[in-house]
Structures are given as C-alpha cells and as structure tokens.
Design a protein around this motif. Sequence first.
Motif, PDB file in Angstrom:
ATOM      1  N   LEU A 130      -9.334 -11.547 -64.229  1.00  0.00           N
ATOM      2  CA  LEU A 130      -8.101 -11.561 -63.445  1.00  0.00           C
ATOM      3  C   LEU A 130      -7.863 -10.200 -62.781  1.00  0.00           C
ATOM      4  CD1 LEU A 130      -5.818 -13.454 -65.975  1.00  0.00           C
ATOM      5  CD2 LEU A 130      -7.164 -14.421 -64.101  1.00  0.00           C
ATOM      6  N   ILE A 137       1.595 -10.840 -62.883  1.00  0.00           N
ATOM      7  CA  ILE A 137       0.940 -11.996 -63.498  1.00  0.00           C
ATOM      8  C   ILE A 137       0.936 -13.177 -62.531  1.00  0.00           C
ATOM      9  CG2 ILE A 137       1.062 -13.632 -65.434  1.00  0.00           C
ATOM     10  CD1 ILE A 137       2.290 -11.361 -67.105  1.00  0.00           C
ATOM     11  N   ASP A 138       1.918 -13.263 -61.668  1.00  0.00           N
ATOM     12  CA  ASP A 138       1.957 -14.341 -60.675  1.00  0.00           C
ATOM     13  C   ASP A 138       0.724 -14.328 -59.774  1.00  0.00           C
ATOM     14  OD1 ASP A 138       4.578 -15.619 -61.145  1.00  0.00           O
ATOM     15  OD2 ASP A 138       5.371 -13.652 -60.616  1.00  0.00           O
ATOM     16  N   TYR A 140      -2.261 -14.057 -60.498  1.00  0.00           N
ATOM     17  CA  TYR A 140      -3.438 -14.672 -61.101  1.00  0.00           C
ATOM     18  C   TYR A 140      -3.462 -16.188 -60.920  1.00  0.00           C
ATOM     19  CZ  TYR A 140      -3.145 -10.165 -63.546  1.00  0.00           C
ATOM     20  OH  TYR A 140      -3.029  -8.837 -63.859  1.00  0.00           O
ATOM     21  N   ALA A 141      -2.377 -16.767 -60.438  1.00  0.00           N
ATOM     22  CA  ALA A 141      -2.259 -18.229 -60.382  1.00  0.00           C
ATOM     23  C   ALA A 141      -3.323 -18.862 -59.492  1.00  0.00           C
ATOM     24  CB  ALA A 141      -0.859 -18.627 -59.911  1.00  0.00           C
ATOM     25  N   GLY A 167      -2.931 -13.945 -71.019  1.00  0.00           N
ATOM     26  CA  GLY A 167      -3.484 -15.104 -70.333  1.00  0.00           C
ATOM     27  C   GLY A 167      -2.634 -16.347 -70.480  1.00  0.00           C
ATOM     28  N   ALA A 170      -0.153 -16.176 -67.817  1.00  0.00           N
ATOM     29  CA  ALA A 170      -0.791 -16.469 -66.534  1.00  0.00           C
ATOM     30  C   ALA A 170      -0.935 -17.976 -66.342  1.00  0.00           C
ATOM     31  CB  ALA A 170      -2.144 -15.781 -66.463  1.00  0.00           C
ATOM     32  N   TRP A 174       0.651 -20.178 -63.398  1.00  0.00           N
ATOM     33  CA  TRP A 174      -0.158 -21.139 -62.627  1.00  0.00           C
ATOM     34  C   TRP A 174       0.505 -22.509 -62.627  1.00  0.00           C
ATOM     35  CZ3 TRP A 174      -2.273 -25.349 -65.322  1.00  0.00           C
ATOM     36  CH2 TRP A 174      -3.007 -26.235 -64.537  1.00  0.00           C
ATOM     37  N   ASN A 207       2.494  -6.117 -64.734  1.00  0.00           N
ATOM     38  CA  ASN A 207       2.337  -7.185 -65.726  1.00  0.00           C
ATOM     39  C   ASN A 207       2.877  -6.768 -67.090  1.00  0.00           C
ATOM     40  OD1 ASN A 207       0.228  -5.348 -65.952  1.00  0.00           O
ATOM     41  ND2 ASN A 207      -1.398  -6.879 -65.760  1.00  0.00           N
TER      42      ASN A 207
END
Length: 286
Positions: A130, A137-138, A140-141, A167, A170, A174, A207
């Motif tokens: 990632l 963290i958004d 990584y979607a 994760g 994440a 997602w 994050n």
Amino acid sequence: MNGWLQRIWGLLRVLVALGVGWRYGWGWGLMTLALHAAVLMLGFVQLRWVNRPAPGWGQLLRAWSREVVASELAFSWRQPWREWAEPDHLPAGAQTGVLLVHGFACNRGRWNGWMKRLRAQGVAFIAPTLEPAFGSIDAYADEIEAGVRELKAHTGQMPVLCAHSMGGLALRAWWRKHGAAHDVPRVITLGSPHLGTRMAAFGQGRNARQMRLRSAWLAELPGMPDMDSFWTPCDQIVNPAEMAILPGSRAHRLDGVGHMGLVHSPEAWACLQTALASSLSTPRRI
C-alpha cells in the motif's frame, strides 16, 4: 517505500553495533543490537496498567519472547529484503482467492509465510504494497479494489479478505468506496485498531493520525457484515486491547501473542482455511 526505509534502518543498526563493539568490546556490540528487544519489553509491561483485566506476567513474557522473533523476522528480513520473494499467484483453474493487506509501516513481505503456504495449496492470492506509506488510509481503497476485481475475474467469486493491523481499516475504507459493486466478502482482521489505539499518538503520517483513539475519521468508517476480529490482551501496538474488536464481528481472543505474532498464529491460519472451504461451496459467478 517502507522496504528501503527498513533496509537503511537495519544497516544503521549493524553499523552502530559494529562501532560499539570495536570501541568497547563485542559483548557491548551485541547488547546494542539487543536494544530493540529491551524497548519492545517496555511496550508489553505497560499493558499491565492499560488493559482490564490485565494480562498475567507469564502471558506477557511469552508474548514478548515470540514478538522479538516475529518483529526481527518482519523488519530485518522479510520486509526490507524479501518483499517480492513470493510474487502474486493466479494459477489456472483456481477456485478460491485471498487478498492479503498489510499494516502500518509494513509491506507485502509481511505475508511471505502465508503466501508460500497458499501457493502450495493452489489458492490464488494477491498481496499489494500500500502506497503512499504514510498517507491517508482512504488512498489505499483503489489498490484494494484492483486486487479484488482481479481475483474475482480469475476465480469467479469474491476472495477472502485478510488484513493485519491498519490493513483492516483499509478494507473498511475500501468497502465504503467500492462495496456497493460487490457481494459481501468474508473478512479476517488480525490486531486491527477498529476503534483506534493509544499508540497511534506516537506514529508519523496522516494514517497514524486517523488511527488515534476517538478520531473523527474512525467514527465515520462503516462496519463490515461478515468479519472475524482476532485480538490479544498482549497487543503492544493496539491498546486498550478491546479496540481491535469491531462491534458486530466474531471476536477471537488469543493469549500470549503480541501484535506481529498474530500473523504467525495457527488459529488465524485455521480461520482462513475455514473461510476458503466455505467459499468452495459457493457457486462460481462467471
């Protein structure tokens, strides 16, 4: 990014230890290398006052000793030097798939042990690294979505989603962005700070700020309908310990195991095997 940062850190540790050993004696040099284990011990000791009920000293000692090995394996070998030792696996005729999502300050090498075993079983898997490493963290979607779609196209059904630490958040980010396009997936999280963690206050990057206790970002994340949450009262990273339990999920408590050690637990691996067996009974969607 995390891989080369960890390579630099590992080389610096060795150089400092060699310098101390050369100047003061090799025993002191070895002790310099062992400072990591000593600092790690402090993280476990504080759990006696953070978690209620408090884990016993025997549990903490067992978790610490295992965590020294697990963290050195991850941060001194697999992640800095073996990130691509186990490439993604999409074998012909695979009927089941797994998406493996690593946590904060890690990369796909975190899953090398699981990837090797899944390859031997003929299970398709994708494990993204990632990026950006310290961004939202958004962000990584979309990378997670690409992996989910590729596994769905290859096997004809939703993959099992397995995540360690950050994760798990994440995956929820997602699901918020892309979930409407998919069937409900089976999700397994290992030590994910679903409700935040005290230790995020010491982390760097956006994050890390998102993972702080009572953060507004966490409060807006959706849950996931079919999730197993693994947690441990000896988690030196996600604490208080119950922060790793997403309300409404199936909670699994593991004793005498630290944060990194959760990925090595036979209970978590058995849960994944059960999820894969269940997915085999689900009709393929071509």
